[in-house]
Design a protein around this motif. Structure first.
Motif, mmCIF file in Angstrom:
data_model
loop_
_atom_site.group_PDB
_atom_site.id
_atom_site.type_symbol
_atom_site.label_atom_id
_atom_site.label_comp_id
_atom_site.label_asym_id
_atom_site.label_seq_id
_atom_site.Cartn_x
_atom_site.Cartn_y
_atom_site.Cartn_z
ATOM 1 N N ASN A 163 0.835 -1.210 0.000
ATOM 2 C CA ASN A 163 0.000 0.000 0.000
ATOM 3 C C ASN A 163 0.867 1.256 0.000
ATOM 4 O OD1 ASN A 163 -2.097 -1.826 0.286
ATOM 5 N ND2 ASN A 163 -2.616 -1.226 2.377
ATOM 6 N N VAL A 164 1.873 1.258 0.876
ATOM 7 C CA VAL A 164 2.771 2.412 0.965
ATOM 8 C C VAL A 164 3.608 2.532 -0.300
ATOM 9 C CG1 VAL A 164 4.686 3.431 2.252
ATOM 10 C CG2 VAL A 164 2.828 2.285 3.482
ATOM 11 N N LEU A 165 4.131 1.396 -0.769
ATOM 12 C CA LEU A 165 4.935 1.397 -1.991
ATOM 13 C C LEU A 165 4.148 1.947 -3.173
ATOM 14 C CD1 LEU A 165 7.574 0.547 -3.458
ATOM 15 C CD2 LEU A 165 6.508 -1.700 -3.804
ATOM 16 N N SER A 166 2.864 1.639 -3.244
ATOM 17 C CA SER A 166 2.026 2.104 -4.347
ATOM 18 C C SER A 166 2.021 3.622 -4.426
ATOM 19 C CB SER A 166 0.589 1.599 -4.182
ATOM 20 O OG SER A 166 0.532 0.201 -4.250
ATOM 21 N N ARG A 167 1.925 4.275 -3.289
ATOM 22 C CA ARG A 167 1.897 5.735 -3.285
ATOM 23 C C ARG A 167 3.262 6.315 -3.675
ATOM 24 N NH1 ARG A 167 -1.800 4.639 1.140
ATOM 25 N NH2 ARG A 167 -3.857 5.452 0.570
ATOM 26 N N HIS A 168 4.319 5.665 -3.243
ATOM 27 C CA HIS A 168 5.647 6.135 -3.638
ATOM 28 C C HIS A 168 5.883 5.891 -5.135
ATOM 29 C CE1 HIS A 168 7.569 7.470 0.115
ATOM 30 N NE2 HIS A 168 6.647 6.702 0.674
ATOM 31 N N MET A 169 5.398 4.771 -5.644
ATOM 32 C CA MET A 169 5.468 4.548 -7.086
ATOM 33 C C MET A 169 4.722 5.649 -7.830
ATOM 34 S SD MET A 169 4.736 0.513 -7.711
ATOM 35 C CE MET A 169 5.884 -0.794 -7.295
ATOM 36 N N ALA A 170 3.525 5.963 -7.364
ATOM 37 C CA ALA A 170 2.720 6.999 -8.021
ATOM 38 C C ALA A 170 3.471 8.329 -8.034
ATOM 39 C CB ALA A 170 1.370 7.148 -7.322
ATOM 40 N N ASN A 171 4.108 8.647 -6.922
ATOM 41 C CA ASN A 171 4.870 9.889 -6.833
ATOM 42 C C ASN A 171 6.086 9.876 -7.757
ATOM 43 O OD1 ASN A 171 5.553 12.484 -5.320
ATOM 44 N ND2 ASN A 171 7.397 11.272 -4.972
ATOM 45 N N ASP A 172 6.826 8.777 -7.744
ATOM 46 C CA ASP A 172 8.077 8.713 -8.492
ATOM 47 C C ASP A 172 7.865 8.479 -9.990
ATOM 48 O OD1 ASP A 172 9.292 9.040 -6.062
ATOM 49 O OD2 ASP A 172 9.938 6.958 -5.851
ATOM 50 N N PHE A 173 6.793 7.782 -10.351
ATOM 51 C CA PHE A 173 6.567 7.445 -11.759
ATOM 52 C C PHE A 173 5.708 8.469 -12.491
ATOM 53 C CE2 PHE A 173 6.869 2.566 -10.772
ATOM 54 C CZ PHE A 173 8.193 2.731 -10.409
ATOM 55 N N GLY A 174 5.064 9.366 -11.749
ATOM 56 C CA GLY A 174 4.141 10.318 -12.378
ATOM 57 C C GLY A 174 4.796 11.150 -13.458
ATOM 58 N N LYS A 175 6.039 11.533 -13.248
ATOM 59 C CA LYS A 175 6.721 12.382 -14.238
ATOM 60 C C LYS A 175 6.964 11.653 -15.554
ATOM 61 C CE LYS A 175 11.294 11.476 -12.142
ATOM 62 N NZ LYS A 175 10.791 10.898 -10.871
ATOM 63 N N TYR A 176 6.795 10.343 -15.540
ATOM 64 C CA TYR A 176 6.933 9.559 -16.772
ATOM 65 C C TYR A 176 5.581 9.255 -17.414
ATOM 66 C CZ TYR A 176 11.409 8.705 -14.434
ATOM 67 O OH TYR A 176 12.609 8.855 -13.788
ATOM 68 N N GLY A 177 4.529 9.867 -16.882
ATOM 69 C CA GLY A 177 3.194 9.620 -17.416
ATOM 70 C C GLY A 177 2.591 8.308 -16.959
ATOM 71 N N VAL A 178 3.145 7.754 -15.886
ATOM 72 C CA VAL A 178 2.711 6.437 -15.402
ATOM 73 C C VAL A 178 1.821 6.600 -14.177
ATOM 74 C CG1 VAL A 178 3.476 4.209 -14.489
ATOM 75 C CG2 VAL A 178 4.812 5.364 -16.275
ATOM 76 N N ARG A 179 0.663 5.953 -14.200
ATOM 77 C CA ARG A 179 -0.293 5.982 -13.097
ATOM 78 C C ARG A 179 -0.146 4.715 -12.259
ATOM 79 N NH1 ARG A 179 -4.867 4.889 -14.800
ATOM 80 N NH2 ARG A 179 -4.425 4.359 -16.967
ATOM 81 N N VAL A 180 -0.216 4.866 -10.938
ATOM 82 C CA VAL A 180 -0.125 3.717 -10.036
ATOM 83 C C VAL A 180 -1.223 3.836 -8.986
ATOM 84 C CG1 VAL A 180 1.340 2.371 -8.497
ATOM 85 C CG2 VAL A 180 2.389 3.711 -10.352
ATOM 86 N N ASN A 181 -2.048 2.820 -8.891
ATOM 87 C CA ASN A 181 -3.134 2.783 -7.906
ATOM 88 C C ASN A 181 -3.165 1.409 -7.251
ATOM 89 O OD1 ASN A 181 -4.605 5.459 -8.524
ATOM 90 N ND2 ASN A 181 -4.413 4.526 -10.540
ATOM 91 N N HIS A 182 -3.903 1.311 -6.151
ATOM 92 C CA HIS A 182 -4.052 -0.009 -5.553
ATOM 93 C C HIS A 182 -5.474 -0.227 -5.055
ATOM 94 C CE1 HIS A 182 -3.010 2.264 -1.845
ATOM 95 N NE2 HIS A 182 -3.498 1.257 -1.133
ATOM 96 N N THR A 183 -5.827 -1.494 -4.967
ATOM 97 C CA THR A 183 -7.150 -1.888 -4.486
ATOM 98 C C THR A 183 -6.988 -2.728 -3.228
ATOM 99 O OG1 THR A 183 -7.145 -3.872 -5.884
ATOM 100 C CG2 THR A 183 -8.176 -1.880 -6.789
ATOM 101 N N ARG A 184 -7.922 -2.565 -2.300
ATOM 102 C CA ARG A 184 -7.937 -3.392 -1.095
ATOM 103 C C ARG A 184 -9.146 -4.307 -1.175
ATOM 104 N NH1 ARG A 184 -6.490 1.587 2.905
ATOM 105 N NH2 ARG A 184 -8.705 2.004 2.575
ATOM 106 N N MET A 185 -8.861 -5.580 -1.369
ATOM 107 C CA MET A 185 -9.917 -6.557 -1.588
ATOM 108 C C MET A 185 -10.389 -7.151 -0.261
ATOM 109 S SD MET A 185 -9.409 -6.072 -4.802
ATOM 110 C CE MET A 185 -10.784 -7.059 -5.410
ATOM 111 N N GLY A 186 -11.687 -7.453 -0.213
ATOM 112 C CA GLY A 186 -12.245 -8.183 0.915
ATOM 113 C C GLY A 186 -12.474 -9.636 0.520
ATOM 114 N N TRP A 187 -13.561 -10.218 1.002
ATOM 115 C CA TRP A 187 -13.935 -11.567 0.586
ATOM 116 C C TRP A 187 -14.211 -11.557 -0.917
ATOM 117 C CZ3 TRP A 187 -14.015 -15.804 3.790
ATOM 118 C CH2 TRP A 187 -13.951 -15.563 5.158
ATOM 119 N N ILE A 188 -13.675 -12.527 -1.617
ATOM 120 C CA ILE A 188 -13.867 -12.641 -3.062
ATOM 121 C C ILE A 188 -14.507 -13.996 -3.352
ATOM 122 C CG2 ILE A 188 -12.736 -12.724 -5.317
ATOM 123 C CD1 ILE A 188 -10.479 -11.033 -4.117
ATOM 124 N N GLY A 189 -15.661 -13.972 -3.982
ATOM 125 C CA GLY A 189 -16.400 -15.201 -4.245
ATOM 126 C C GLY A 189 -15.812 -15.999 -5.386
ATOM 127 N N GLY A 190 -14.695 -16.670 -5.108
ATOM 128 C CA GLY A 190 -14.022 -17.516 -6.084
ATOM 129 C C GLY A 190 -13.489 -18.769 -5.413
#
Length: 259
Positions: A163-190
């Protein structure tokens, strides 16, 4: 189609949401590279995608190895010419133990895959993203990073680092036009969740009661279906999210609601 003509890598294509992510990405028009340690499974999923008219390759990949991650990226470029998106969904859980009984070495192994594995994959694709000044990375995390569940300390610690790394990636990669996001999953019906329910039933539990107890914790009163969860993740790869970066999306039917 949501991902028409995009080239997407999905790391960690397992029997759960990983395979759903790959199948749905292909159905939405993406050319998909599937990575995981399980060669037979990814080849099976890739063959199914191709049988339905999609384009896919299967590349056995251990994300604990930087060389393997780089080989995955290169195989994707060799097959499809470029890379547009990366979904980091690979993980290991580690031992189901409370923190006072846990082995720090087990935590270290989990962190190496759940957090640093995503970092290795991101570093493998970033040269391509830099060259085109475009790209999207989605890191798949878990609700247990913010809503603790006994026995998930190691798994959640690794994903919490992600989670923390994702935000640092977003900060560091933004100048290259790269978007970084993350999802927090709960129970997944699979498969993983239904295998868990099967084990509880085999131990003497009542299937309907167990399922109702899980769903009863969730405001939508369902175990979120695997395909619907995968679609929420894949949204971030689409052009509808072109100005979204550094964000987190809770995909859990409302069980955890961020303040």
């Amino acid at each position: 189609m949501l991902l028409k003509d995009k080239v997407v890598i999905v790391s960690g294509v397992g029997p759960g949401m990983g395979q759903a992510l790959a199948r749905i990405a292909a159905a939405e028009g993406a050319r998909v590279a599937l990575g995981a340690r399980s060669k037979d499974l990814i080849e099976e999923v890739a063959a199914d995608i191709k049988a339905k008219g999609g384009q896919a390759i299967a590349v056995p990949t251990d994300i604990s190895s930087a060389a393997a991650c780089e080989a995955m990226a290169q195989a994707t470029i060799d097959a499809f010419g470029t890379i547009d998106g990366l979904v980091n969904t690979a993980y290991i859980h580690g031992a189901w133990l409370p923190v006072d009984e846990a082995d720090p070495e087990d935590y270290a192994r989990v962190f190496d895959v759940n957090c640093l594995g995503a970092m290795r994959m991101a570093q493998a694709v970033i040269p391509t993203f830099k060259a085109k000044h475009d790209g999207a990375i989605i890191n798949v995390s878990t609700m247990s990073t913010v809503n603790p569940f006994t026995g998930e300390g190691g798994y959640a610690t690794g994903k919490g680092g992600l989670n923390v790394l994702s935000r640092h990636m977003a900060n560091d990669f933004g100048k290259y036009g790269v978007r970084v996001n993350h999802t927090r999953m709960g129970w997944i019906g699979g498969k993983p969740v239904y295998d868990y329910i099967d084990r509880a039933v085999a131990a003497g539990g009542d299937r309907d009661q167990i399922t109702a107890e899980i769903a009863g914790r969730i405001p939508l009163d369902i175990i979120p279906p695997e395909d619907d969860c995968a679609k929420a993740v894949l949204f971030f790869l689409s052009d509808y999210a072109r100005v979204v970066t550094g964000a987190v999306l809770d995909v859990n039917g409302g069980q955890y609601m961020a303040p």
